[in-house]
Design an enzyme around this catalytic site. Structure first.
Site, PDB file in Angstrom:
ATOM      1  N   LYS A 176     -21.765 -62.176-122.608  1.00  0.00           N
ATOM      2  CA  LYS A 176     -20.595 -62.418-121.757  1.00  0.00           C
ATOM      3  C   LYS A 176     -19.462 -61.556-122.266  1.00  0.00           C
ATOM      4  O   LYS A 176     -19.176 -61.546-123.475  1.00  0.00           O
ATOM      5  CB  LYS A 176     -20.205 -63.905-121.871  1.00  0.00           C
ATOM      6  CG  LYS A 176     -19.020 -64.286-121.019  1.00  0.00           C
ATOM      7  CD  LYS A 176     -19.459 -64.730-119.644  1.00  0.00           C
ATOM      8  CE  LYS A 176     -18.318 -64.740-118.649  1.00  0.00           C
ATOM      9  NZ  LYS A 176     -18.091 -63.446-117.960  1.00  0.00           N
ATOM     10  N   GLN A 181     -16.189 -59.722-129.193  1.00  0.00           N
ATOM     11  CA  GLN A 181     -16.499 -60.751-128.190  1.00  0.00           C
ATOM     12  C   GLN A 181     -17.455 -61.817-128.730  1.00  0.00           C
ATOM     13  O   GLN A 181     -17.398 -62.972-128.326  1.00  0.00           O
ATOM     14  CB  GLN A 181     -17.116 -60.055-126.964  1.00  0.00           C
ATOM     15  CG  GLN A 181     -17.070 -60.864-125.692  1.00  0.00           C
ATOM     16  CD  GLN A 181     -15.718 -60.831-124.997  1.00  0.00           C
ATOM     17  OE1 GLN A 181     -15.092 -59.793-124.919  1.00  0.00           O
ATOM     18  NE2 GLN A 181     -15.266 -61.968-124.497  1.00  0.00           N
ATOM     19  N   LYS A 199     -15.216 -64.296-130.587  1.00  0.00           N
ATOM     20  CA  LYS A 199     -14.284 -64.912-129.639  1.00  0.00           C
ATOM     21  C   LYS A 199     -14.999 -65.975-128.806  1.00  0.00           C
ATOM     22  O   LYS A 199     -14.539 -67.096-128.663  1.00  0.00           O
ATOM     23  CB  LYS A 199     -13.726 -63.820-128.721  1.00  0.00           C
ATOM     24  CG  LYS A 199     -12.730 -64.318-127.696  1.00  0.00           C
ATOM     25  CD  LYS A 199     -12.389 -63.245-126.681  1.00  0.00           C
ATOM     26  CE  LYS A 199     -12.034 -61.940-127.360  1.00  0.00           C
ATOM     27  NZ  LYS A 199     -11.231 -61.064-126.497  1.00  0.00           N
ATOM     28  N   LYS A 239     -20.087 -56.339-123.702  1.00  0.00           N
ATOM     29  CA  LYS A 239     -18.958 -55.619-123.106  1.00  0.00           C
ATOM     30  C   LYS A 239     -19.505 -54.419-122.369  1.00  0.00           C
ATOM     31  O   LYS A 239     -20.591 -53.923-122.694  1.00  0.00           O
ATOM     32  CB  LYS A 239     -18.003 -55.151-124.206  1.00  0.00           C
ATOM     33  CG  LYS A 239     -16.597 -54.855-123.709  1.00  0.00           C
ATOM     34  CD  LYS A 239     -15.749 -56.102-123.560  1.00  0.00           C
ATOM     35  CE  LYS A 239     -14.445 -55.800-122.869  1.00  0.00           C
ATOM     36  NZ  LYS A 239     -13.565 -56.969-122.842  1.00  0.00           N
ATOM     37  N   GLY A 272     -13.812 -59.045-115.773  1.00  0.00           N
ATOM     38  CA  GLY A 272     -12.847 -57.948-115.742  1.00  0.00           C
ATOM     39  C   GLY A 272     -12.309 -57.622-117.120  1.00  0.00           C
ATOM     40  O   GLY A 272     -12.541 -58.333-118.096  1.00  0.00           O
ATOM     41  N   ASP A 273     -11.605 -56.522-117.209  1.00  0.00           N
ATOM     42  CA  ASP A 273     -10.867 -56.110-118.412  1.00  0.00           C
ATOM     43  C   ASP A 273      -9.903 -55.030-117.920  1.00  0.00           C
ATOM     44  O   ASP A 273      -9.583 -55.004-116.710  1.00  0.00           O
ATOM     45  CB  ASP A 273     -11.846 -55.583-119.488  1.00  0.00           C
ATOM     46  CG  ASP A 273     -11.166 -55.360-120.842  1.00  0.00           C
ATOM     47  OD1 ASP A 273     -10.919 -56.346-121.547  1.00  0.00           O
ATOM     48  OD2 ASP A 273     -10.858 -54.202-121.194  1.00  0.00           O
ATOM     49  N   THR A 306      -5.926 -65.741-119.426  1.00  0.00           N
ATOM     50  CA  THR A 306      -5.758 -65.077-120.733  1.00  0.00           C
ATOM     51  C   THR A 306      -4.299 -65.162-121.181  1.00  0.00           C
ATOM     52  O   THR A 306      -4.002 -65.511-122.334  1.00  0.00           O
ATOM     53  CB  THR A 306      -6.241 -63.613-120.679  1.00  0.00           C
ATOM     54  OG1 THR A 306      -7.541 -63.596-120.100  1.00  0.00           O
ATOM     55  CG2 THR A 306      -6.302 -63.016-122.065  1.00  0.00           C
ATOM     56  N   ASN A 366      -2.870 -57.745-116.215  1.00  0.00           N
ATOM     57  CA  ASN A 366      -3.247 -59.147-116.025  1.00  0.00           C
ATOM     58  C   ASN A 366      -2.758 -60.037-117.170  1.00  0.00           C
ATOM     59  O   ASN A 366      -2.112 -61.069-116.940  1.00  0.00           O
ATOM     60  CB  ASN A 366      -4.771 -59.225-115.873  1.00  0.00           C
ATOM     61  CG  ASN A 366      -5.256 -60.655-115.845  1.00  0.00           C
ATOM     62  OD1 ASN A 366      -5.626 -61.213-116.878  1.00  0.00           O
ATOM     63  ND2 ASN A 366      -5.216 -61.284-114.686  1.00  0.00           N
ATOM     64  N   SER A 388     -13.663 -68.115-117.916  1.00  0.00           N
ATOM     65  CA  SER A 388     -14.871 -67.544-117.299  1.00  0.00           C
ATOM     66  C   SER A 388     -16.050 -68.489-117.536  1.00  0.00           C
ATOM     67  O   SER A 388     -16.888 -68.680-116.659  1.00  0.00           O
ATOM     68  CB  SER A 388     -15.198 -66.179-117.904  1.00  0.00           C
ATOM     69  OG  SER A 388     -14.405 -65.175-117.323  1.00  0.00           O
TER      70      SER A 388
END
Ligand code: NDP
Length: 449
Positions: A93, A114, A117, A129, A168-169, A212, A243, A380
């Site tokens: 993820k 990630q 996290k 990622k 997204g990123d 976020t 964002n 998410s």
């Protein structure tokens, strides 16, 4: 950075020999390994099972050609990536980034971060990622759609609701997720929760857009409360205007702070009366314009070219929310000299190691990205749960769960920091707490990867 433990430094040196040109990746790994020394020394099983050698090596890296046709009919080619780093605690993820600076090192650093996290969120999600060096800036909607469709035409083979769930990123918002989702559905003939950050009309979660930035402020407020302080009455500087930055601005303001500066890659705006996040939404989400057009909406504000100068604006709390290594030692020194009390990371690895050292040495609150910005991926995870249940929760319900998750993440970091004898060091606490769960799952599963 100094890794004293022989096992950890051996693994790191070997990684450096093999990946010497991947500086962002090595930076992210070095920072984590340094803080794992106490847990490695306390539990020899990790070394015996080769957990560190395994955790720094992605389970799979997919690199592919992404050809697309621009509006003039010319064929363009970009490089696509998906790094499936670790699936010990759940499906891979992590977001997709579209930015010209994307390369394998950036993808691997983001995928590696990630892992920890996602573990901190308490939800069953592994680390991954992806992205491309495609630059959506200045492209028409048609060009972005053709790129996304081509990208997904390869990516679809490697992802799935129980395998790998991108989001997204940088450069990937609601528009891009829509194009990617549509193409996945068309190719597979399946309507599944294979992407998060979807529009609510197609199974997206309310509050994912805000998550976020909101989560960053919830974490920061919790850490400030532990020091007998809060956002109330504070002056806040936020880098970026995408964002994460936009909704950090909204939540910080709701919590009683005044956001006085924000930026994009061209420079920063300063508005001592407080930046209304709705103006940033108009500029960035509706018009896709540059940050200096804020002056058309608020003529009393000022614009200064050059984004790094934002750290010279005197403030109490700095929230770097743009990109990696955007806050260097000079920026950290300026914040410290101007009396800042906290630096809390919204972007991934926005502070250089030298900046972090200076911030911590000066006694400021330092909230590390992998904990402080975990609210996005946590939500998410909540979107995945809603998709599996075929239900949608209200904005307030998702927001409350997010708030609870961020409080728990803060507590895990603070407790782990105590356990390893570094009270108050949330960066060390985040690495240790994130690692223990993943390492435990890897031990349990044998040498599966
Ligand atoms: P966006 O694309 O929405 O916004 C990115 C912002 O950062 C823009 O203002 C952009 O300015 C600026 N920026 C990007 N690259 C650079 C650069 N090289 N130099 C200066 N400014 C730059 O991205 P997000 O807000 O989604 O992401 C921001 C950060 O937060 C990233 O580090 C991302 O990995 C991290 N993050 C995002 C999550 C999410 O849910 N979206 C979740 C967790 C972390 P410009 O438009 O001029 O390029």
């Amino acid at each position: 950075m100094e890794i004293k433990n022989a096992y950890l430094s051996g693994v790191y040196e070997d990684l450096k020999d093999r990946n010497g040109n991947e500086k962002e990746f090595l930076q992210a790994v070095g920072e984590v390994l340094e803080s794992l020394e106490p847990v490695i020394e306390a539990n020899p099983a990790y070394e015996k099972a080769g957990i560190i050698e395994r955790i720094v090596e992605p389970e799979r890296v997919i690199m592919f050609r992404v050809p697309w046709v621009d509006d003039s009919g010319k064929v363009r080619v970009n490089t696509g990536y998906r790094v499936q780093f670790n699936s010990a605690i759940g499906p891979y993820k992590g977001g997709l980034r579209l930015h010209p600076s994307v390369n394998l090192s950036v993808m691997k650093f983001l995928g590696f971060e990630q892992i920890f996290k996602n573990s901190l969120t308490g939800l069953p999600m592994g680390g991954g990622k992806g992205g491309s060096n495609f630059d959506p800036k200045g492209k028409s909607d048609g060009e972005v759609m053709r790129f996304c469709q081509s990208f997904m035409t390869e990516l679809y083979r490697h992802i799935g609701a129980d395998t790998d769930v991108p989001a997204g990123d940088i450069g990937v918002g609601a528009r891009e997720i829509g194009f990617l989702f549509g193409q996945y559905k068309r190719i597979t003939n399946e309507f599944t929760g294979v992407l998060t950050g979807k529009n609510v009309l197609s199974g997206g979660s309310l509050a994912r857009t805000e998550a976020t930035g909101y989560g960053l402020c919830y974490y920061t407020e919790e850490a400030l409360n532990a020091r007998g302080d809060s956002f109330k009455g504070k002056k806040v500087v936020i880098s970026g205007s995408g964002n994460v930055a936009t909704y950090a601005c909204q939540k910080a303001t709701q919590l009683g702070a005044t956001v006085i500066a924000m930026s994009d890659s061209s420079g920063y705006i300063y508005d001592p009366n407080g930046i209304d996040y709705k103006n940033i939404q108009i500029i960035k989400e509706q018009k896709r314009a540059r940050i200096n057009t804020y002056l058309d909406l608020v003529p009393t504000a000022t614009f200064t070219p050059g984004c790094a100068g934002i750290w010279n604006v005197p403030c109490d709390i700095a929230l770097p929310c743009a990109t990696q290594n955007e806050l260097d030692l000079a920026g950290a020194k300026a914040l410290i000299a101007n009396g800042a009390i906290a630096v809390c990371e919204g972007a991934n690895m926005p502070s250089t190691p030298e900046a972090i050292e200076a911030i911590q040495a000066a006694g400021l609150l330092f909230a590390p990205a992998k904990a402080a910005n975990a609210g996005g991926v946590a939500t998410s995870g909540l979107e995945m749960s809603q998709n599996s249940l075929r239900l949608s929760w209200s904005f307030d319900e998702v927001d409350q769960r997010l708030h609870g998750i961020m409080k728990n993440i803060y507590k895990s970091c603070a407790d782990a920091a105590e356990t390893v004898g570094k009270p108050g060091n949330l960066a060390a606490g985040a690495n240790v707490a994130g690692f223990l769960k993943v390492a435990g799952a890897m031990l349990w599963q044998g040498v599966a990867y």
